[in-house]
Write a protein that holds these residues in place. Structure first.
Motif, PDB file in Angstrom:
ATOM      1  N   MET A   1       0.789  -1.342   0.048  1.00 31.73           N
ATOM      2  CA  MET A   1      -0.261   0.107   0.227  1.00 31.73           C
ATOM      3  C   MET A   1       1.343   1.019  -0.140  1.00 31.73           C
ATOM      4  SD  MET A   1      -2.985   1.141  -0.318  1.00 31.73           S
ATOM      5  CE  MET A   1      -3.972   0.243   0.284  1.00 31.73           C
ATOM      6  N   ALA A   2       2.006   1.247   0.618  1.00 34.81           N
ATOM      7  CA  ALA A   2       2.423   2.571   0.383  1.00 34.81           C
ATOM      8  C   ALA A   2       3.349   2.473  -0.868  1.00 34.81           C
ATOM      9  CB  ALA A   2       4.232   2.219   1.047  1.00 34.81           C
ATOM     10  N   ILE A   3       3.924   2.069  -2.118  1.00 33.84           N
ATOM     11  CA  ILE A   3       4.233   2.217  -2.785  1.00 33.84           C
ATOM     12  C   ILE A   3       2.853   2.742  -3.460  1.00 33.84           C
ATOM     13  CG2 ILE A   3       4.907   1.379  -5.423  1.00 33.84           C
ATOM     14  CD1 ILE A   3       7.580   1.605  -2.617  1.00 33.84           C
ATOM     15  N   SER A   4       1.494   2.247  -3.626  1.00 33.06           N
ATOM     16  CA  SER A   4       0.569   2.451  -4.545  1.00 33.06           C
ATOM     17  C   SER A   4       0.850   4.095  -4.151  1.00 33.06           C
ATOM     18  CB  SER A   4      -0.608   2.099  -4.436  1.00 33.06           C
ATOM     19  OG  SER A   4      -0.613   0.708  -4.375  1.00 33.06           O
ATOM     20  N   SER A   5       0.421   4.449  -2.864  1.00 35.22           N
ATOM     21  CA  SER A   5       0.462   5.886  -2.299  1.00 35.22           C
ATOM     22  C   SER A   5       1.420   6.678  -3.026  1.00 35.22           C
ATOM     23  CB  SER A   5       0.120   6.121   0.088  1.00 35.22           C
ATOM     24  OG  SER A   5      -0.662   5.183  -0.100  1.00 35.22           O
ATOM     25  N   THR A   8       0.547   7.051  -6.073  1.00 34.75           N
ATOM     26  CA  THR A   8      -0.849   8.271  -6.109  1.00 34.75           C
ATOM     27  C   THR A   8      -0.349   9.918  -6.258  1.00 34.75           C
ATOM     28  OG1 THR A   8      -2.238   6.314  -6.341  1.00 34.75           O
ATOM     29  CG2 THR A   8      -2.957   8.471  -5.935  1.00 34.75           C
ATOM     30  N   ALA A   9       0.470   9.956  -5.130  1.00 34.78           N
ATOM     31  CA  ALA A   9       0.593  11.222  -4.195  1.00 34.78           C
ATOM     32  C   ALA A   9       1.428  11.808  -5.383  1.00 34.78           C
ATOM     33  CB  ALA A   9       1.220  11.307  -2.848  1.00 34.78           C
ATOM     34  N   CYS A  10       2.051  11.039  -6.224  1.00 38.53           N
ATOM     35  CA  CYS A  10       3.238  12.505  -7.087  1.00 38.53           C
ATOM     36  C   CYS A  10       2.122  12.075  -8.721  1.00 38.53           C
ATOM     37  CB  CYS A  10       4.749  11.304  -7.749  1.00 38.53           C
ATOM     38  SG  CYS A  10       5.562  10.882  -6.934  1.00 38.53           S
ATOM     39  N   ARG A  11       1.046  11.835  -8.737  1.00 41.49           N
ATOM     40  CA  ARG A  11       0.276  12.420 -10.153  1.00 41.49           C
ATOM     41  C   ARG A  11      -0.565  13.028  -9.381  1.00 41.49           C
ATOM     42  NH1 ARG A  11      -1.535   5.714 -11.243  1.00 41.49           N
ATOM     43  NH2 ARG A  11       0.111   5.334 -12.472  1.00 41.49           N
ATOM     44  N   GLU A  12      -1.006  12.547  -8.254  1.00 39.81           N
ATOM     45  CA  GLU A  12      -1.690  14.132  -8.258  1.00 39.81           C
ATOM     46  C   GLU A  12      -1.511  15.302  -7.434  1.00 39.81           C
ATOM     47  OE1 GLU A  12      -3.489  15.454  -2.700  1.00 39.81           O
ATOM     48  OE2 GLU A  12      -4.272  13.576  -4.189  1.00 39.81           O
ATOM     49  N   LEU A  13       0.454  15.504  -6.883  1.00 42.90           N
ATOM     50  CA  LEU A  13       1.105  16.627  -7.124  1.00 42.90           C
ATOM     51  C   LEU A  13       1.282  17.417  -8.124  1.00 42.90           C
ATOM     52  CD1 LEU A  13       3.353  16.298  -3.927  1.00 42.90           C
ATOM     53  CD2 LEU A  13       1.714  17.426  -4.281  1.00 42.90           C
ATOM     54  N   PHE A  14       1.950  16.665  -9.315  1.00 42.93           N
ATOM     55  CA  PHE A  14       1.786  17.120 -10.805  1.00 42.93           C
ATOM     56  C   PHE A  14       0.860  17.065 -11.658  1.00 42.93           C
ATOM     57  CE2 PHE A  14       6.268  14.591  -9.739  1.00 42.93           C
ATOM     58  CZ  PHE A  14       7.330  15.579 -10.290  1.00 42.93           C
ATOM     59  N   GLY A  15      -0.490  16.601 -11.231  1.00 43.12           N
ATOM     60  CA  GLY A  15      -1.966  18.012 -11.650  1.00 43.12           C
ATOM     61  C   GLY A  15      -2.446  16.706 -12.892  1.00 43.12           C
ATOM     62  N   ASN A  16      -1.961  15.558 -12.715  1.00 41.91           N
ATOM     63  CA  ASN A  16      -2.471  14.206 -13.756  1.00 41.91           C
ATOM     64  C   ASN A  16      -3.920  14.024 -12.812  1.00 41.91           C
ATOM     65  OD1 ASN A  16      -3.110  12.363 -15.033  1.00 41.91           O
ATOM     66  ND2 ASN A  16      -1.151  10.596 -15.013  1.00 41.91           N
ATOM     67  N   ALA A  17      -4.849  14.754 -13.140  1.00 43.80           N
ATOM     68  CA  ALA A  17      -5.843  14.308 -12.085  1.00 43.80           C
ATOM     69  C   ALA A  17      -6.452  13.347 -12.565  1.00 43.80           C
ATOM     70  CB  ALA A  17      -6.911  15.394 -12.571  1.00 43.80           C
ATOM     71  N   SER A  18      -6.600  12.732 -13.959  1.00 43.84           N
ATOM     72  CA  SER A  18      -7.613  11.529 -13.837  1.00 43.84           C
ATOM     73  C   SER A  18      -7.199  10.168 -13.485  1.00 43.84           C
ATOM     74  CB  SER A  18      -7.228  10.984 -15.777  1.00 43.84           C
ATOM     75  OG  SER A  18      -6.185  10.663 -16.223  1.00 43.84           O
ATOM     76  N   ALA A  28     -10.119   2.651   1.266  1.00 43.42           N
ATOM     77  CA  ALA A  28      -9.094   2.338   1.317  1.00 43.42           C
ATOM     78  C   ALA A  28      -8.170   3.671   1.649  1.00 43.42           C
ATOM     79  CB  ALA A  28      -7.450   2.141   0.962  1.00 43.42           C
ATOM     80  N   TRP A  29      -7.867   4.392   3.389  1.00 45.28           N
ATOM     81  CA  TRP A  29      -7.380   5.992   3.827  1.00 45.28           C
ATOM     82  C   TRP A  29      -6.223   5.699   3.114  1.00 45.28           C
ATOM     83  CZ3 TRP A  29      -3.555   8.253   5.915  1.00 45.28           C
ATOM     84  CH2 TRP A  29      -3.747   9.586   6.271  1.00 45.28           C
ATOM     85  N   PRO A  30      -5.274   5.096   3.054  1.00 45.31           N
ATOM     86  CA  PRO A  30      -3.919   5.921   2.261  1.00 45.31           C
ATOM     87  C   PRO A  30      -3.908   5.945   0.638  1.00 45.31           C
ATOM     88  CG  PRO A  30      -3.616   3.831   3.189  1.00 45.31           C
ATOM     89  CD  PRO A  30      -5.159   3.724   3.229  1.00 45.31           C
ATOM     90  N   THR A  31      -5.206   5.457   0.225  1.00 45.82           N
ATOM     91  CA  THR A  31      -5.011   5.719  -1.733  1.00 45.82           C
ATOM     92  C   THR A  31      -6.181   6.914  -1.848  1.00 45.82           C
ATOM     93  OG1 THR A  31      -5.395   3.546  -2.266  1.00 45.82           O
ATOM     94  CG2 THR A  31      -6.305   4.576  -3.676  1.00 45.82           C
ATOM     95  N   ARG A  32      -7.252   7.196  -0.890  1.00 47.35           N
ATOM     96  CA  ARG A  32      -7.778   8.469  -1.091  1.00 47.35           C
ATOM     97  C   ARG A  32      -7.267   9.775  -0.695  1.00 47.35           C
ATOM     98  NH1 ARG A  32     -12.119   7.984   3.006  1.00 47.35           N
ATOM     99  NH2 ARG A  32     -11.156   6.135   3.902  1.00 47.35           N
ATOM    100  N   HIS A  33      -5.959   9.948  -0.048  1.00 47.34           N
ATOM    101  CA  HIS A  33      -4.942  10.866   0.582  1.00 47.34           C
ATOM    102  C   HIS A  33      -3.272  10.647   0.672  1.00 47.34           C
ATOM    103  CE1 HIS A  33      -8.809  11.943   3.362  1.00 47.34           C
ATOM    104  NE2 HIS A  33      -8.889  10.686   3.577  1.00 47.34           N
ATOM    105  N   PRO A  34      -3.457  10.050  -0.423  1.00 49.90           N
ATOM    106  CA  PRO A  34      -2.171   9.824  -0.877  1.00 49.90           C
ATOM    107  C   PRO A  34      -0.661  10.220  -0.506  1.00 49.90           C
ATOM    108  CG  PRO A  34      -2.917  10.587  -2.983  1.00 49.90           C
ATOM    109  CD  PRO A  34      -4.113  10.673  -1.859  1.00 49.90           C
ATOM    110  N   VAL A  35      -1.286  11.637  -0.317  1.00 50.34           N
ATOM    111  CA  VAL A  35       0.169  12.757  -0.129  1.00 50.34           C
ATOM    112  C   VAL A  35       0.508  12.297   1.823  1.00 50.34           C
ATOM    113  CG1 VAL A  35       1.293  15.091   0.971  1.00 50.34           C
ATOM    114  CG2 VAL A  35      -0.035  14.105  -1.578  1.00 50.34           C
TER     115      VAL A  35
END
Length: 62
Positions: A1-5, A8-18, A28-35
């Motif tokens: 789960m840590a790698i997925s987070s 996902t955090a990198c995708r979110e921070l780089f603006g890959n909204a899709s 899962a909480w880590p997937t909903r709040h990746p950063v």
């Protein structure tokens, strides 16, 4: 789960909204709040393993 987070955090921070919005369907909480999850994992792992490593190193007699 840590790698997925982290991914996902990198995708979110780089603006890959899709990719980030697709992950919000996962309950899962880590997937909903990746950063936040990535920062917590980054702090938790050294907080646990650095003292254990230092203790073991000190017991080897060096």
């Amino acid at each position: 789960m840590a790698i997925s987070s982290v991914v996902t955090a990198c995708r979110e921070l780089f603006g890959n909204a899709s990719a980030a919005s697709a992950a919000t369907a996962d309950p899962a909480w880590p997937t909903r709040h990746p950063v936040t999850a990535s920062l917590l994992w980054s702090a938790l792992l050294p907080a646990v393993f650095v003292p254990l490593t230092v203790r073991r190193y000190a017991r080897t007699g060096r």
